[in-house]
Design a protein around this motif. Structure first.
Motif, PDB file in Angstrom:
ATOM      1  N   ALA A   1      16.683  30.005 -22.513  1.00  0.00           N
ATOM      2  CA  ALA A   1      17.895  29.236 -22.826  1.00  0.00           C
ATOM      3  C   ALA A   1      18.203  28.200 -21.753  1.00  0.00           C
ATOM      4  N   GLU A   2      18.137  28.597 -20.507  1.00  0.00           N
ATOM      5  CA  GLU A   2      18.483  27.678 -19.415  1.00  0.00           C
ATOM      6  C   GLU A   2      17.446  26.567 -19.272  1.00  0.00           C
ATOM      7  N   VAL A   3      16.181  26.920 -19.297  1.00  0.00           N
ATOM      8  CA  VAL A   3      15.129  25.911 -19.151  1.00  0.00           C
ATOM      9  C   VAL A   3      15.095  25.014 -20.385  1.00  0.00           C
ATOM     10  N   GLY A   4      15.323  25.589 -21.548  1.00  0.00           N
ATOM     11  CA  GLY A   4      15.330  24.814 -22.782  1.00  0.00           C
ATOM     12  C   GLY A   4      16.443  23.792 -22.849  1.00  0.00           C
ATOM     13  N   ALA A   5      17.473  23.967 -22.043  1.00  0.00           N
ATOM     14  CA  ALA A   5      18.597  23.031 -22.024  1.00  0.00           C
ATOM     15  C   ALA A   5      18.326  21.796 -21.161  1.00  0.00           C
ATOM     16  N   ILE A   6      17.218  21.792 -20.420  1.00  0.00           N
ATOM     17  CA  ILE A   6      16.874  20.633 -19.595  1.00  0.00           C
ATOM     18  C   ILE A   6      16.493  19.475 -20.519  1.00  0.00           C
TER      19      ILE A   6
ATOM     20  N   SER B   1      11.246  19.182 -10.460  1.00  0.00           N
ATOM     21  CA  SER B   1      11.198  20.541  -9.919  1.00  0.00           C
ATOM     22  C   SER B   1      12.586  21.078  -9.587  1.00  0.00           C
ATOM     23  N   THR B   2      13.491  20.204  -9.167  1.00  0.00           N
ATOM     24  CA  THR B   2      14.848  20.673  -8.851  1.00  0.00           C
ATOM     25  C   THR B   2      15.572  21.129 -10.113  1.00  0.00           C
ATOM     26  N   ALA B   3      15.377  20.413 -11.225  1.00  0.00           N
ATOM     27  CA  ALA B   3      16.020  20.800 -12.480  1.00  0.00           C
ATOM     28  C   ALA B   3      15.481  22.145 -12.961  1.00  0.00           C
TER      29      ALA B   3
END
Length: 68
Positions: A23-28, A53-55
């Motif tokens: 969920a968190e990575v998919g929101a990038i 990489s920071t995101a």
């Protein structure tokens, strides 16, 4: 053109962990797919462009885990 990156994630132990990271990575912005392998401790990210990489680190930490 898609970019695929694979990263090691520390601390994932269950399906809940995988859902949180997904969920968190998919929101990038620009991320089109996230595949999480809890047993291997790996997240594979497919995106329209390379993910900063920071995101990625911030997203994984927001989910409660850490990049290795």
């Amino acid at each position: 053109m898609s970019f695929i990156e694979t990263h090691n994630v520390v601390g994932m132990t269950c399906d809940h962990c995988a859902r949180a990271v997904r969920a968190e990575v998919g929101a990038i912005e620009g991320v089109t797919d996230v595949a999480v392998d809890v047993a291997a401790g790996v997240v594979r990210v497919t995106a329209e462009q390379p993910v900063p990489s920071t995101a990625l680190r911030d997203a994984v930490e927001e989910a409660g885990y850490a990049l290795a």
